[in-house]
Write an enzyme that holds these catalytic residues in place. Structure first.
Site, PDB file in Angstrom:
ATOM      1  N   PHE A  85       0.836  -1.196   0.000  1.00  0.00           N
ATOM      2  CA  PHE A  85       0.000   0.000   0.000  1.00  0.00           C
ATOM      3  C   PHE A  85       0.871   1.245   0.000  1.00  0.00           C
ATOM      4  O   PHE A  85       1.839   1.345   0.771  1.00  0.00           O
ATOM      5  CB  PHE A  85      -0.879   0.061   1.259  1.00  0.00           C
ATOM      6  CG  PHE A  85      -1.878  -1.047   1.379  1.00  0.00           C
ATOM      7  CD1 PHE A  85      -3.186  -0.862   0.964  1.00  0.00           C
ATOM      8  CD2 PHE A  85      -1.517  -2.260   1.928  1.00  0.00           C
ATOM      9  CE1 PHE A  85      -4.117  -1.884   1.088  1.00  0.00           C
ATOM     10  CE2 PHE A  85      -2.441  -3.283   2.060  1.00  0.00           C
ATOM     11  CZ  PHE A  85      -3.748  -3.096   1.629  1.00  0.00           C
ATOM     12  N   ASP A  86       0.537   2.197  -0.852  1.00  0.00           N
ATOM     13  CA  ASP A  86       1.067   3.544  -0.683  1.00  0.00           C
ATOM     14  C   ASP A  86       0.431   4.133   0.577  1.00  0.00           C
ATOM     15  O   ASP A  86      -0.659   3.711   0.979  1.00  0.00           O
ATOM     16  CB  ASP A  86       0.710   4.390  -1.909  1.00  0.00           C
ATOM     17  CG  ASP A  86       1.095   5.844  -1.734  1.00  0.00           C
ATOM     18  OD1 ASP A  86       2.244   6.111  -1.348  1.00  0.00           O
ATOM     19  OD2 ASP A  86       0.227   6.709  -1.955  1.00  0.00           O
ATOM     20  N   LYS A  87       1.101   5.084   1.214  1.00  0.00           N
ATOM     21  CA  LYS A  87       0.538   5.677   2.435  1.00  0.00           C
ATOM     22  C   LYS A  87      -0.389   6.843   2.114  1.00  0.00           C
ATOM     23  O   LYS A  87      -1.595   6.771   2.301  1.00  0.00           O
ATOM     24  CB  LYS A  87       1.649   6.155   3.382  1.00  0.00           C
ATOM     25  CG  LYS A  87       1.089   6.798   4.678  1.00  0.00           C
ATOM     26  CD  LYS A  87       2.189   7.335   5.551  1.00  0.00           C
ATOM     27  CE  LYS A  87       2.743   8.656   5.048  1.00  0.00           C
ATOM     28  NZ  LYS A  87       1.770   9.773   5.187  1.00  0.00           N
TER      29      LYS A  87
END
Length: 803
Positions: A488-490
């Protein structure tokens, strides 16, 4: 010396919707051939738009020359190449998809053709100088596969969309059913007349022959059409025709007519059943109203939605569907966005908020300024991408098609041997051997095999789209179910993507209201995201702000202004430490404590007084921990967060949302490396990002999943899957749906191959004749389609309790 020039991709290829379109490769190749150009590649710009980056030798080319040649190359590609998605009508034979593809590829100028029989769509890529959409449609007409409502839905780099004509009448839409029923009626009359009414043999045979004509017309026409084009098709049509002719030769007119009647009736029922799945997609196009109420001067005028332009003011009354994409100019209402984003709760809309065509207005009237004309609306892009997805074949479907191309010729050879060898060896007489050979042709026809996978893919994509998940092809639908780990990107994915004031730590003797009001008075003149977070917090608390003087920005340190007669400074501790100002120990301790907690900090000083510290952070999305728990319940782990933020911020967010691992301080290329490492460890990995700066990682993952943001065109174009409502909660649904679809595909394969194996044994041993073989054969075809349609009722896995 080498320089670089970047030009936005839409400037060069204005009609290209997907950066992975073949026209982009052609453009790069065309520019790269020019002397002086050393490198051409696609890059992701701020805001997510794609740009073409060209490296050139300044001793050979000037900046102006590079720009001119790039624009000229773009114009050349735009003029030369086109794509079209054409509706077809081809339920007459399961292998018609392959036949249509061969026919289209035979047109001079057609570069690629992909046909989805269940979706009733053909996607064609062609050279405009050598052919046209009209020529392609004409070829479909000659082969008998043109839709009764011919329409080209244009995509890619060439034509705009054409208008959709009115639908055809009942007979044109249901001709297969009408002719099949006619065949059945003639068969019944002939059987009754022969058995009970003492019809002469010639009359009964005449009726049987008429039944043959109605039941076998489409089979014969399609096969002869291929033969006229010089293509001898060893396909399912040929198997059925030979079996029916063989029965007639043996004098078994009843069984031959029964074969063609059931075969044609099954196809008509398949057409109806698959129409249900296609209707789930077609319903998207029916969401937006055809008429919009536009304000022209002081008048309200109702006009077709195609005539509404950008910047027009559209009025939507309570409980009406919104016809356009736009921004609310005035009015307040709760809008049901479920048809587009899948959100279950209506979203409050106020002036400045974005709305989308196809959503349902609540109880308040809205005045909307149009931002996208018809054809460019979010709904239009979704429909276009879903239609293209229907023509992209899943790996299992590609396998079954390869299997069929080998299987059918093998069956014909084996059948010939079955007819000839046993009589020569004295095992059977010629009549028995020939009859069993004809039954074998029926038994071995891979009808269910041909439709089992594409019907499941169509139903799966349709159900996903209805729930706010856009899956852009059968391969991606299958791959979702094979995932083992997720990255996941943040920012903008696990978090909201908008910083908020999370902590107010006033100094001794200072009220929180004073700290926030003075800070907001200064920061309201700044456009920095952290400054805007402070202003929003003050607005939420409805604080009265004092007057502040002009804002002075100190690069990478903070800002300075005047409130009253004293200076206000807001920023990092370096702002004062570099001036030799002693920082209050209480303020220093607060900064250190907040930074350990992953907060960005802003210290505030007014004159000689320290007012305190503001802590700012990006807030995790609501329900994200429960979503991650739901993914773990499906056996997906590790769940890894990739972020460019520092380790402290990354770890703090990671603990709050509950990921298994945090990789911080990553550049875009570092995210790609992280994805490659995960692929090496776990095999099948998805990357979930916001479709802006995560494009390289999305491209390298097994499945790239973008946060769609409903109106974010870039997100729709970047990834393999888009979550239309920015709702991570749809991830367990998408993975569960994919696994269900993979299960259905496997079941259909087992049923199809099992029935073929059973019937081959039963017919060659004489256990089954042609009649029972036809019933089992066509019954299995309907079973696999009905099994695929179960996906339209999928609601998602059970939701676990959030920890």
């Amino acid at each position: 010396m080498t320089e670089k020039l970047r030009l936005d991709l839409p400037v060069l290829l204005p009609e290209v919707a997907d950066s992975r379109d073949a026209c982009v490769d052609r453009l790069e190749s065309l520019i790269a051939r020019h002397p002086g150009v050393t490198e051409v590649h696609l890059v992701e710009e701020n805001g997510g738009a794609h740009a073409l980056c060209m490296h050139y030798n300044t001793e050979t080319l000037t900046l102006a020359q590079v720009e001119r040649l790039a624009r000229a190359a773009g114009a050349e590609v735009t003029e030369r190449y086109g794509h079209a998605v054409l509706p077809i009508r081809a339920v007459g034979a399961e292998d018609a998809a392959l036949r249509i593809e061969k026919s289209l590829l035979g047109i001079d100028g057609v570069l690629n053709a992909s046909v989805s029989l269940p979706a009733q769509r053909a996607r064609v890529e062609f050279e405009r100088e050598r052919t046209s959409v009209d020529a392609i449609r004409a070829e479909l007409g000659r082969t008998g596969y043109a839709s009764e409502a011919p329409v080209a839905h244009q995509v890619g780099c060439c034509h705009p969309k054409e208008p959709v004509p009115e639908g055809a009448g009942w007979y044109a839409r249901n001709r297969e059913l009408a002719w099949s029923l006619a065949a059945g009626l003639l068969l019944a009359v002939a059987f009754a007349g022969e058995r009970w009414l003492a019809f002469p043999a010639a009359a009964a045979i005449g009726l049987y022959a008429a039944s043959y004509a109605f039941g076998g017309w489409d089979l014969t026409r399609h096969w002869l059409g291929s033969l006229r084009k010089g293509r001898l098709s060893f396909d399912i049509d040929l198997l059925m025709l030979l079996a029916a002719i063989g029965a007639a030769v043996l004098g078994e007119w009843l069984e031959g007519a029964f074969l063609l009647f059931l075969f044609s009736l099954a196809h008509a029922l398949e057409h109806y059943a698959l129409g249900r799945a296609r209707g789930a997609i077609k319903a998207l196009a029916d969401l937006a109203p055809l008429i919009a109420r536009v304000k022209r001067g002081e008048q309200m005028v109702e006009v077709p939605v195609e005539e509404v332009g950008t910047d027009d003011t559209v009025v939507v009354r309570p409980a009406e569907r919104i016809p356009v994409d736009g921004v609310v100019q005035s009015g307040n209402s709760a809008v049901n966005q479920a048809p587009i984003t899948g959100e279950s709760v209506p979203v409050d809309k106020a002036p400045g908020h974005e709305v989308f065509a196809g959503t349902v207005n609540g109880e308040g009237a809205l005045f909307i300024t149009t931002t996208r004309a018809a054809g460019d609306r979010t709904l239009d892009r979704v429909i276009k991408l879903v239609e293209e997805a229907q023509t992209q074949k899943a790996p299992t479907q590609q396998f079954t098609e390869r299997f069929e191309r080998v299987f059918v010729p093998v069956v014909l050879v084996a059948d010939l041997l079955l007819i000839v060898v046993p009589p020569l060896l004295g095992f059977w007489d010629w009549s028995t051997s020939f009859y069993r050979g004809m039954a074998l042709l029926v038994a071995s026809s891979p009808c269910a095999l041909a439709l089992g996978t594409p019907s499941a893919v169509l139903a799966g994509i349709a159900q996903a789209a209805r729930n706010g998940v856009l899956i852009k092809g059968g391969a991606h639908l299958e791959n979702l179910g094979t995932l083992r780990a997720l990255a996941f990107d943040k920012t903008g994915t696990l978090t909201v993507g908008k910083p908020e004031v999370t902590d107010l730590v006033p100094a001794a003797g200072v009220a929180e209201g004073e700290l926030l009001a003075i800070s907001a008075a200064v920061e309201q003149h700044s456009q920095h995201p952290l400054a805007q977070a402070v202003v929003r917090r003050a607005a939420e608390q409805r604080l009265d702000l004092p007057e502040a003087g002009p804002l002075e920005s100190i690069t990478a340190r903070g800002v300075r202004s005047l409130v009253g007669s004293e200076t206000v400074e807001i920023g990092s501790l370096r702002l004062w430490q570099e001036q030799g100002v002693q920082v209050d120990p209480e303020v220093l301790a607060a900064v250190e404590r907040l930074q350990v907690g992953g907060r960005s900090t802003m210290a505030v000083r007014h004159g000689q007084r320290w007012l305190g510290v503001l802590g700012v952070a990006d807030r995790p999305r609501d329900g994200v921990r429960g979503t991650l728990d739901g993914l773990r319940a499906l056996g997906l782990r590790p769940l890894v967060m990739l972020t460019g933020d520092n380790r402290g911020v990354g770890d703090a967010i990671g603990r709050e949302v509950g990921v298994d691992e945090v990789k911080a301080e990553l550049l875009p290329e570092d995210k790609v490396t992280a994805i490659r490492d995960l692929l090496g460890q776990h095999g099948q990995v998805a990357m979930i990002g916001d479709g802006v700066n995560d494009a390289p990682a999305l491209a390298h993952a097994t499945v790239g999943i973008a946060m769609g943001g409903a109106g974010t065109a870039v997100a729709l174009e970047t990834a393999d899957v888009a979550l239309m409502g920015d709702d991570l909660g749809k991830l367990p649904f998408a993975v569960g749906l994919s696994r269900q679809a993979r299960g259905v595909i496997r079941q259909n394969l087992y049923v199809s191959l099992g029935v073929i194996a059973l019937l081959v044994v039963a017919t060659t041993t004489g256990l089954f004749g042609i009649g029972p073989a036809v019933i089992a054969h066509e019954g299995s075809t309907l079973i696999v389609i009905a099994n695929a349609l179960r996906l339209l009722g999928y609601r998602g896995p059970a939701t676990p309790h959030a920890s």
